[in-house]
Scaffold this active site. Structure first.
Site, PDB file in Angstrom:
ATOM      1  N   SER A 600       0.848  -1.187   0.000  1.00  0.00           N
ATOM      2  CA  SER A 600       0.000   0.000   0.000  1.00  0.00           C
ATOM      3  C   SER A 600       0.891   1.247   0.000  1.00  0.00           C
ATOM      4  CB  SER A 600      -0.946  -0.044   1.195  1.00  0.00           C
ATOM      5  OG  SER A 600      -1.981   0.900   1.059  1.00  0.00           O
ATOM      6  N   ASP A 681      -8.354  -5.110  -6.240  1.00  0.00           N
ATOM      7  CA  ASP A 681      -7.960  -3.946  -5.439  1.00  0.00           C
ATOM      8  C   ASP A 681      -8.471  -2.705  -6.157  1.00  0.00           C
ATOM      9  OD1 ASP A 681      -6.859  -1.941  -3.972  1.00  0.00           O
ATOM     10  OD2 ASP A 681      -4.816  -2.724  -4.007  1.00  0.00           O
ATOM     11  N   HIS A 713      -7.138  -5.646  -1.773  1.00  0.00           N
ATOM     12  CA  HIS A 713      -5.924  -4.967  -1.313  1.00  0.00           C
ATOM     13  C   HIS A 713      -5.062  -5.892  -0.456  1.00  0.00           C
ATOM     14  CE1 HIS A 713      -3.689  -1.264  -1.022  1.00  0.00           C
ATOM     15  NE2 HIS A 713      -3.778  -1.193   0.290  1.00  0.00           N
TER      16      HIS A 713
END
Length: 753
Positions: A600, A681, A713
């Protein structure tokens, strides 16, 4: 009989698997080593749900078998005195709750989406249980409140159709077209496309008819209100609460677009005869929170059903603003709201952001909050007319995930740590009296001063450790250290965790695995993870260093806020300083064999590092679902996030969007790099990973690309997670001069049965 066995199949397998480490999947591990298979096969135990006196604890557990490629889920009860666990119910069962100290309620969902509400004795549930009622759809997040004459109010959450009825996917008529047409945001969120169905809270009663409970018809408490609760994608039981006087919940402001705003409001539905649902549902009342335009969360009734506590943030569009504490002293006047520990500048005098509320038995209220890489427990007086002091630390984490009040005033705690995946303990009621009497307080060192000492843990009573304090994984506290180093501009101190191999020898040198966390407003904590578990990497032969640079949470709100407009600035400088500190001070780390990994925002930072000087210090990099191009953030679903962190909309601040764009420095990319990105995602879209991989390939940089079409994600499915671990470990081991994990396993594992 099955219902009478004193130790579940999962616990037997757990002891056999993890104490001796013999049978993982269809293989036999001959080395005493904590591996991805062990991590992913170990039973995962939920937070504990104790009865009123804490003598028995309900919990759920799930175990994945790589041999059979199946997941087994069970509801169990732990007898505290004997330390033995017994089976309650199996597949399809969830949400175990106590009706009294010996009677259990749980949900059981069938394949057609119908949910049965089952009630039975905790002793021999299978033989005694009966259906108290059925619900014609999928529901969860059960909450109960005791009413008069032995009755209960019950609340669950489930999807509602536009007409306000409970949605059941099995009843949905399939369209002949796959097209979707939208005229406003959201279009998609997290990992799913938005449909016309919305979350709702459903209320009913459980009343005795003879010797059995019967469930009433459920009513949609939000029908006709244009409100949705819980709030997607992660809202659950922390988004609402019930008492004998009504319902309190949080919901997105219906007048604002949820893709560009974080504002949520607190609403109450209350009345003296609230649970006489035949009279209809009162209108929701929006609680006024003057000057606070951000997210409001964790509405919680006190134990008498009189007062309500909740959190609220000041800033709309900023999901990591500080939670501040508010109290509605009396439900009959929900417009009267007290802001606790308020200051004239609006920041509040307590510089922590609480995560949960637990009302005590007397004059106390408890909060969990991040504190320097831990989730700890704090206490304050609930006599808010007299109390001016901010909460005091009474239990230092680990990672405390829940605190439940027992009838004697004690607290039952569920927690984990870097070496322990599930711990139950009890904080005696005397702990709060002690801290109130002696007046001791504790605060972290400021970020502009040298770090000091932590207080010792207050006495908590051990109840149950799922891994015997990590020993069943071959892990111990001796593997963990903490360091503080001066960060950007030598002004702030940065905290980092250091995780060493279980076979660590200070005279030996180990390659470095540098972990960069996501968020960016997040932190590496003393808590268990099945996705980014430093012990897995340490047991490969790395010293793992996990820093919490500028933007991290748990070190004061100013430290968190400082990352705004600084994505590749202050945090990058902190990481450079951290690497220099490791090189100069940790003599057992071989920084010439370093690798760096992040997901991320951590993935963004890997891509940023790749284009800058620090990138040349690493033998290999790993980016999981990271940012390649800042402009591509316009394809994200929660647009308020880049608008806030970058400092305005793209067309309002194009220079800010360009300043910290990793793609601008692609001409410098040279370090071998593994890119991982999943197709579902929708927060950081798939093209970000493909673009980064394409740059690496066309520049001739050694690189690999791993993708999962069915993951979001996070990589959550055990078989996918195993492949993730295999790929990551093989990649970094090869470049750090360690044996590839899959090659080690092939030599140390028996052939498939």
């Amino acid at each position: 009989m099955r219902a009478e066995r004193s130790l579940t199949r999962d616990r037997r397998a757990f002891n056999f698997l993890l104490l001796l480490l013999p049978a993982v999947a269809s293989m036999t591990i001959r080395a005493n080593k904590f591996t991805p298979e062990v991590l992913l096969s170990a039973p995962r135990r939920s937070e504990g749900n104790p009865n009123s006196n804490g003598s028995k604890v309900l919990y759920s557990t799930s175990t994945y078998s790589f041999e059979h490629h199946t997941k087994t889920s069970e509801i169990c009860v732990l007898d505290i005195k004997s330390d033995e666990a017994s089976f309650i119910s199996g597949e399809g069962a969830s949400e175990p709750q106590w009706l009294d100290d010996d009677t259990v309620l749980l949900l059981s969902e069938s394949k057609d989406g119908i949910t049965s509400v089952k009630v039975g004795s905790v002793n021999g549930f299978d033989n005694s249980c009966y259906d108290a009622g059925t619900i014609k759809g999928s529901v969860g997040n059960v909450k109960l409140v005791s009413l008069d004459d032995g009755a209960f109010g019950i609340a669950v959450t489930g999807k509602a159709t536009p007409s306000g009825d409970l949605y059941n996917e099995a009843d949905e008529k399939k369209s002949q077209s796959s097209g979707r047409l939208y005229s406003s945001l959201f279009v998609r969120h997290w990992d799913h496309w938005i449909t016309e169905n919305r979350n709702a809270i459903w209320l009913g009663t459980l009343k005795k008819e003879g010797d059995r409970y019967k469930l009433s018809e459920l009513k949609n408490a939000l029908k006709g209100s244009k409100l949705e609760s819980p709030v997607d994608p992660f809202g659950g039981t922390n988004n609402f609460d019930i008492s004998r006087h009504g319902l309190v919940f949080t919901a997105k402001d219906p007048e604002l677009n949820p893709a560009t705003h974080t504002k949520t409001n607190i609403y109450t539905l209350t009345g003296k005869d609230f649970w006489d649902l035949s009279k209809g549902m009162p209108e929701p009342f929006k609680v006024p929170i003057h000057g606070f335009e951000g997210a409001s969360t964790n509405p919680t009734w006190d134990n008498e059903g009189k007062a309500i506590g909740f959190f609220s943030m000041r800033t709309d569009g900023y999901e990591s603003d500080k939670n501040q504490i508010f109290i509605i002293p009396n439900w009959t006047n929900p417009g009267w709201v007290q802001h606790l520990w308020a200051t004239e500048d609006g920041k509040g005098s307590w510089d922590r952001s609480p995560q949960s509320i637990t009302w005590g038995a007397n004059q106390e209220i408890y909060f969990t909050a991040e504190e320097a890489g831990r989730i700890s427990l704090f206490a304050a007086s609930s006599d808010f007319n007299k109390s001016t002091r901010a909460p005091k630390l009474i239990v230092k984490g680990g990672g405390i995930s829940s605190a439940i009040l027992l009838k004697d005033g004690s607290l039952f705690l569920s927690s984990s740590s870097l070496i322990e995946n599930s711990l139950y303990s009890i904080l005696p009621a005397s702990a709060f009296l002690e801290i109130s009497a002696n007046g001791n307080s504790y605060s972290l060192p400021r970020n502009d001063s040298a770090p000091g000492h932590y207080p010792s843990d207050r006495a908590t009573k051990y109840v149950s450790s799922n891994t015997r304090s990590g020993s069943t994984f071959g892990l111990s506290h001796d593997q963990i250290e903490e360091i503080w180093f001066k960060g950007a501009n030598n002004k702030t101190y940065v905290h980092a965790w250091v995780f060493k191999p279980s076979t660590f020898k200070r005279s030996h040198k180990y390659p470095l695995a540098y972990f960069i966390h996501g968020g960016p407003q997040g932190a590496w904590e003393d808590a268990w993870s099945t996705r980014w578990n430093p012990a897995i990497f340490a047991e490969q032969g790395y010293v793992v260093v996990a820093p919490n640079p500028t933007g991290s949470t748990g070190y004061g709100q100013d430290f968190t806020d400082a990352i705004e407009g600084q994505w590749g600035g202050l945090p990058y400088q902190d990481l450079v300083k951290g690497f220099e500190y490791i090189k100069d001070n940790l003599e057992y780390v071989d920084t010439d064999r370093s690798v760096a990994l992040g997901a991320s925002y951590g993935g963004y930072m890997m891509n940023w590092i790749q284009g800058h000087d620090l990138g040349r210090q690493f033998k290999a990099l790993v980016t999981h679902d990271g940012v390649f191009s800042m402009i591509a953030q316009m394809a994200s679903e929660e647009l308020y996030f880049p608008f806030h962190d970058i400092g305005g909309k793209l067309w309002e601040n194009p220079e800010g969007w360009a300043q910290w764009d990793p793609s601008r420095f692609a001409s410098h990319w040279a370090t071998p790099h593994l890119i991982i990105h999943s197709e579902k995602d929708y927060r950081l879209t798939m093209n970000e990973g493909l673009a980064a991989f394409n740059v690496l390939q066309t520049r001739g940089v050694p690189s690999q690309f791993l993708t999962f079409p069915d993951e979001n994600h996070w990589v959550l499915k055990p078989e996918n997670s195993l492949l993730w671990h295999e790929t990551v470990l093989d990649w970094i081991n090869e470049h750090a001069g360690l044996e590839k994990y899959t090659e080690w396993r092939a030599k140390n594992v028996a052939t498939r049965k």
